[in-house]
Design a protein around this motif. Structure first.
Motif, PDB file in Angstrom:
ATOM      1  N   ARG A 365       0.855  -1.196   0.000  1.00  0.00           N
ATOM      2  CA  ARG A 365       0.000   0.000   0.000  1.00  0.00           C
ATOM      3  C   ARG A 365       0.889   1.243   0.000  1.00  0.00           C
ATOM      4  O   ARG A 365       2.095   1.140  -0.140  1.00  0.00           O
ATOM      5  N   VAL A 389       4.943  -5.216  11.210  1.00  0.00           N
ATOM      6  CA  VAL A 389       3.863  -4.863  12.141  1.00  0.00           C
ATOM      7  C   VAL A 389       2.575  -5.545  11.698  1.00  0.00           C
ATOM      8  O   VAL A 389       2.280  -5.597  10.494  1.00  0.00           O
ATOM      9  N   SER A 390       1.824  -6.066  12.669  1.00  0.00           N
ATOM     10  CA  SER A 390       0.545  -6.706  12.312  1.00  0.00           C
ATOM     11  C   SER A 390      -0.398  -5.662  11.727  1.00  0.00           C
ATOM     12  O   SER A 390      -0.387  -4.502  12.119  1.00  0.00           O
ATOM     13  N   GLY A 391      -1.233  -6.100  10.785  1.00  0.00           N
ATOM     14  CA  GLY A 391      -2.177  -5.179  10.145  1.00  0.00           C
ATOM     15  C   GLY A 391      -1.496  -4.352   9.073  1.00  0.00           C
ATOM     16  O   GLY A 391      -0.333  -4.581   8.729  1.00  0.00           O
ATOM     17  N   LYS A 392      -2.282  -3.396   8.568  1.00  0.00           N
ATOM     18  CA  LYS A 392      -1.774  -2.583   7.454  1.00  0.00           C
ATOM     19  C   LYS A 392      -2.231  -1.136   7.616  1.00  0.00           C
ATOM     20  O   LYS A 392      -3.009  -0.831   8.505  1.00  0.00           O
ATOM     21  N   HIS A 434      -5.127  -2.125  20.316  1.00  0.00           N
ATOM     22  CA  HIS A 434      -5.781  -3.020  19.347  1.00  0.00           C
ATOM     23  C   HIS A 434      -5.004  -4.317  19.136  1.00  0.00           C
ATOM     24  O   HIS A 434      -5.104  -4.909  18.063  1.00  0.00           O
ATOM     25  N   GLY A 435      -4.230  -4.743  20.134  1.00  0.00           N
ATOM     26  CA  GLY A 435      -3.530  -6.031  20.032  1.00  0.00           C
ATOM     27  C   GLY A 435      -2.442  -6.036  18.977  1.00  0.00           C
ATOM     28  O   GLY A 435      -1.965  -7.099  18.583  1.00  0.00           O
ATOM     29  N   MET A 436      -2.055  -4.851  18.487  1.00  0.00           N
ATOM     30  CA  MET A 436      -1.024  -4.819  17.432  1.00  0.00           C
ATOM     31  C   MET A 436       0.318  -5.288  17.992  1.00  0.00           C
ATOM     32  O   MET A 436       0.666  -4.992  19.131  1.00  0.00           O
ATOM     33  N   PHE A 437       1.027  -6.027  17.178  1.00  0.00           N
ATOM     34  CA  PHE A 437       2.319  -6.550  17.623  1.00  0.00           C
ATOM     35  C   PHE A 437       3.310  -6.459  16.468  1.00  0.00           C
ATOM     36  O   PHE A 437       2.937  -6.137  15.331  1.00  0.00           O
ATOM     37  N   THR A 439       6.567  -8.514  14.660  1.00  0.00           N
ATOM     38  CA  THR A 439       7.532  -9.625  14.592  1.00  0.00           C
ATOM     39  C   THR A 439       8.860  -9.011  14.160  1.00  0.00           C
ATOM     40  O   THR A 439       8.900  -8.116  13.321  1.00  0.00           O
ATOM     41  N   ASN A 459       9.199 -13.812  14.030  1.00  0.00           N
ATOM     42  CA  ASN A 459       9.349 -13.612  12.577  1.00  0.00           C
ATOM     43  C   ASN A 459       9.524 -14.971  11.887  1.00  0.00           C
ATOM     44  O   ASN A 459       9.954 -15.946  12.504  1.00  0.00           O
ATOM     45  N   PRO A 460       9.181 -15.042  10.603  1.00  0.00           N
ATOM     46  CA  PRO A 460       9.514 -16.282   9.887  1.00  0.00           C
ATOM     47  C   PRO A 460      11.004 -16.585  10.035  1.00  0.00           C
ATOM     48  O   PRO A 460      11.807 -15.661  10.238  1.00  0.00           O
ATOM     49  N   GLU A 510       4.489 -15.591   1.344  1.00  0.00           N
ATOM     50  CA  GLU A 510       3.060 -15.576   0.990  1.00  0.00           C
ATOM     51  C   GLU A 510       2.791 -14.770  -0.284  1.00  0.00           C
ATOM     52  O   GLU A 510       1.638 -14.586  -0.666  1.00  0.00           O
ATOM     53  N   ARG A 556      -0.204  -8.513  -1.893  1.00  0.00           N
ATOM     54  CA  ARG A 556      -1.211  -8.452  -0.833  1.00  0.00           C
ATOM     55  C   ARG A 556      -0.582  -7.947   0.461  1.00  0.00           C
ATOM     56  O   ARG A 556      -1.239  -7.446   1.347  1.00  0.00           O
TER      57      ARG A 556
ATOM     58  N   SER B  54      -2.212 -11.464  10.114  1.00  0.00           N
ATOM     59  CA  SER B  54      -1.719 -10.828  11.338  1.00  0.00           C
ATOM     60  C   SER B  54      -2.779  -9.946  11.994  1.00  0.00           C
ATOM     61  O   SER B  54      -2.771  -9.785  13.207  1.00  0.00           O
ATOM     62  N   ALA B  58      -3.872 -10.321  15.705  1.00  0.00           N
ATOM     63  CA  ALA B  58      -3.886  -9.147  16.591  1.00  0.00           C
ATOM     64  C   ALA B  58      -5.178  -9.095  17.404  1.00  0.00           C
ATOM     65  O   ALA B  58      -5.167  -8.695  18.571  1.00  0.00           O
ATOM     66  N   GLU B  62      -5.170  -8.981  21.363  1.00  0.00           N
ATOM     67  CA  GLU B  62      -5.862  -7.949  22.139  1.00  0.00           C
ATOM     68  C   GLU B  62      -6.804  -8.598  23.159  1.00  0.00           C
ATOM     69  O   GLU B  62      -6.881  -8.162  24.304  1.00  0.00           O
ATOM     70  N   GLN B  65      -4.663  -9.960  25.933  1.00  0.00           N
ATOM     71  CA  GLN B  65      -4.155  -8.903  26.826  1.00  0.00           C
ATOM     72  C   GLN B  65      -5.274  -8.316  27.687  1.00  0.00           C
ATOM     73  O   GLN B  65      -5.090  -8.078  28.878  1.00  0.00           O
TER      74      GLN B  65
END
Lengths: 567, 107
Positions: A365, A389-392, A434-437, A439, A459-460, A510, A556, B54, B58, B62, B65
């Motif tokens: 993106r 980072v998890s998410g985008k 928001h549970g973001m983490f 790797t 991480n992989p 992936e 993706r 991911s 997450a 969350e 946690q």
């Protein structure tokens, strides 16, 4: 006639409160159905009510009634015009005189009778056009909304709503009746017709003019029903607020029901005011004023113009909203461009050929959630990392910036990769959202000794390739950063020697190399193992990314690779 | 997508299904947090998950946690092969309590 037993009267409406039929009308109606009308019977009724029958005779002898010669008695009129026609006229006058004596606060009876006359003359004009008996159509038209007056009569506290009802077109008014009275005017008319013993040929159309197509009616009754339905709309042209809508509806239903050309409908509409004036004069019904159809058309045009202006205003607002959207989009694009620039500045520059690490990052993106970094410590050792980072999107990019900055800042004083990861983890857990983490693989490499200390947090696996083509996976030994504040980050130490260490984000394995085919770990292995000799480190990681160029599937996920090897 | 929730003993059980990705994870997150807001111990059934990215992980993190902060139990149930690979790769299988089936959970 419709069965009235299902009608649910509300608290205010009591059928017993419907005015009784006057004696003279009852006696006159009793004559209906007799094989022959006896002169003595008629004279007897006439003698008992001289005043009423004198005014009835005046109407009969008027030009409006169109008898072939003047008559001096009701019996003569019956002989000339027929009992039914005289009877219908008598009913009209009796109803007007009976209901006219009631005063209901808020309801203007004069307006009601004016509207009724419009319906009556409209019905007569349509009826005569299509070959029905004009008198019968007129009477039915005059009486068709008597149930409406009855509703107010039986619920006098609702009189204030009269003006509101009058502004509406027939269907909207019908629906409002249900809400206000829990009953419609055709249902109230049924009660009235039953109580007065009304002639069936009048009662049937009156009680069904809002359900012409669904009620089981004989042809003639159905035709009269349709006439009343159209007359209702024609009268509404003079009272409803949305005149252009009602005029159009009149054109439509008269064409549908009687194949009447629109110009003919307008001719009938234009004739209503004069017909009303004339009939009111003959019947002695007071009307309020005279409105020409041209005035109505003028108002309808004003309404059309207003609608047009509203439409133009709406268009203008829409254009303004679109402009605003474009402006915001441009602003957002500018911001995104700036963010992208800042994010790129967080990635390290490509170093000279002697530097042992190269990296590449391609964002799926505008903004990336992946990152990598490397920098030298004063003693010559090199810190490096690769994270995901998890998410985008923007939130991932912001966390990426935060983690990357923490790594660079803390890494300058904590020369222990495990401890460094632990500190970053604590910091991320404290501000977790928001549970973001994240790797991350991080390591400290000493170019002099070739020793490498490394941590893999979720991480992989990193791939360690020896020159003879053997490979080893260095799996994660710790969870990602930002998940568990007390997590431990064990290091592993190895001598890199002349091996190559490939690190990558999950976007690589992936990533799609063909439709429905991901590169996966096996594909990555093979790609690295089969590379021709003599390629520079940068060319080799670019070769891996090239694998995705054959695919039509867009990225993706972000793709990030880091390669460490002794130079 | 609305994921089914049912009660089992002291636990609320949310069953995630199909692909838990950027499109669906907000709904998963919402339902997880909704149950935790009611102070319910939580089991997340991942047996019918075909893919989890991911953002989906997450949501689980969350939930994990938040539950810890409220001293509530939070565990994964019957984790599908696809989901387990993702969790193992990230070493999150060592973070989340994972049960093969509901029979293994101490109700």
């Amino acid at each position: 006639m419709r069965n009235v037993s299902y009608i649910n009267l509300d608290d205010h409406i009591n059928a017993a409160n419907i005015p009784l039929i006057p004696e003279l009308a009852r006696r006159f109606l009793e004559l209906h159905g007799l094989e022959t009308i006896d002169e003595q019977d008629v004279l007897s009724i006439e003698a008992d009510y001289p005043q009423f029958f004198e005014s009835l005779l005046n109407v009969i002898n008027s030009d409006h009634f169109n008898l072939t010669s003047k008559v001096s008695s009701i019996y003569q009129a019956v002989q000339l015009a027929g009992f039914e026609r005289i009877c219908l006229l008598m009913i009209c006058l009796v109803i007007y005189k009976t209901f006219g004596q009631y005063k209901i606060r808020g309801l203007d009876q004069q307006e009601f009778w004016e509207d009724s006359l419009r319906r009556a003359v409209s019905a007569r004009m349509i009826g005569e056009t299509i070959g029905l008996d004009g008198s019968r159509c007129f009477t039915a038209g005059l009486m068709q909304d008597i149930g409406f007056l009855l509703l107010f009569l039986l619920s006098p506290n609702k009189g204030a709503l009269w003006a509101e009802f009058r502004k509406r077109e027939p269907e909207a008014r019908y629906s409002m009746e249900r809400n206000v009275f829990n009953m419609t005017h055709d249902q109230a008319s049924e009660l009235f017709c039953e109580r007065w013993g009304m002639l069936d040929e009048i009662a049937r159309p009156i009680c069904n003019h809002h359900s012409c197509n669904t009620a089981q009616l004989e042809f003639f009754d159905e035709q009269l029903c349709k006439v009343l339905h159209c007359a209702d709309w024609m009268s509404a042209v003079y009272t409803a607020l949305d005149k252009s809508f009602v005029i159009n509806r009149c054109r439509q239903i008269l064409t549908e029901n009687f194949e009447m050309e629109p110009y003919r409908t307008e001719e009938l509409l234009a004739a209503i005011p004069d017909e009303v004036d004339l009939t009111a004069l003959v019947l002695g019904i007071k009307v309020k004023g005279h409105i020409e159809f041209s005035q109505i058309l003028f108002q309808a045009n004003i309404k059309l113009n207003e609608d047009n202006i509203n439409f133009q205003e709406l268009t203008m607002r829409l254009e303004q909203a679109l402009d605003e959207r474009d402006r915001l989009a441009a602003e957002l694009n500018r911001d995104l461009g700036l963010a992208r620039e800042i994010q790129k500045s967080l990635l390290p520059p490509l170093m000279d050929k002697k530097f042992p690490i190269v990296g590449i990052n391609i964002s799926a993106r505008d903004l990336s959630g992946d990152f990598y970094d490397y920098f030298s410590l004063p003693d010559g050792r090199i810190y490096f990392n690769l994270g995901d980072v998890s998410g985008k999107g923007v939130n991932a990019a912001l966390l990426m910036a935060k983690t990357s900055s923490l790594f660079r800042c803390l890494g300058k004083r904590i020369h222990d990769p495990g401890e460094l990861m632990s500190q970053i983890n604590i910091e991320l857990c404290e501000t977790s959202i928001h549970g973001m983490f994240v790797t991350m693989i991080a390591g400290l490499y000493c170019p002099k000794s070739g020793m490498l200390r490394m941590v893999n947090a979720g991480n992989p696996p990193a791939l360690l390739f020896s020159p003879d083509g053997l490979a080893r996976e260095l799996d994660a030994q710790a969870p990602p950063l930002g998940v568990l504040s007390e997590a431990e980050f064990p290091e592993f130490e190895l001598d890199l020697a002349d091996q190559s260490l490939y690190m990558f984000s999950d976007g690589v394995t992936e990533g799609y190399v063909a439709e429905n085919e991901m590169l996966e770990m096996s594909g990555l292995f093979k790609t690295i193992a089969t590379m021709e000799a003599g390629l520079t480190p940068l060319q080799r990681i670019e070769k891996i990314v090239d694998r995705f160029n054959d695919s039509t599937v867009p990225f993706r996920d972000d793709v990030t690779l880091l390669l460490l090897e002794k130079q | 997508m609305k994921y089914p929730v049912h009660e089992h003993g002291k636990f609320s059980v949310i069953s995630l299904t199909g692909e838990v990705d950027l499109n669906c994870s907000p709904q998963a997150r919402e339902q997880i947090l909704k149950c935790l807001k009611k102070n319910n111990h939580l089991l997340i059934d991942l047996s019918a998950v075909e893919y989890i990215d991911s953002s989906g992980v997450a949501s689980l993190v969350e939930g994990f946690q938040t539950a810890r902060g409220q001293q509530l139990q939070f565990a994964l149930l019957g984790v599908s092969k696809a989901a387990l690979q993702v969790l193992q790769l990230a070493r999150l299988d060592k973070v989340f309590p994972i049960y093969a089936s509901i029979d293994d959970v101490d109700l």
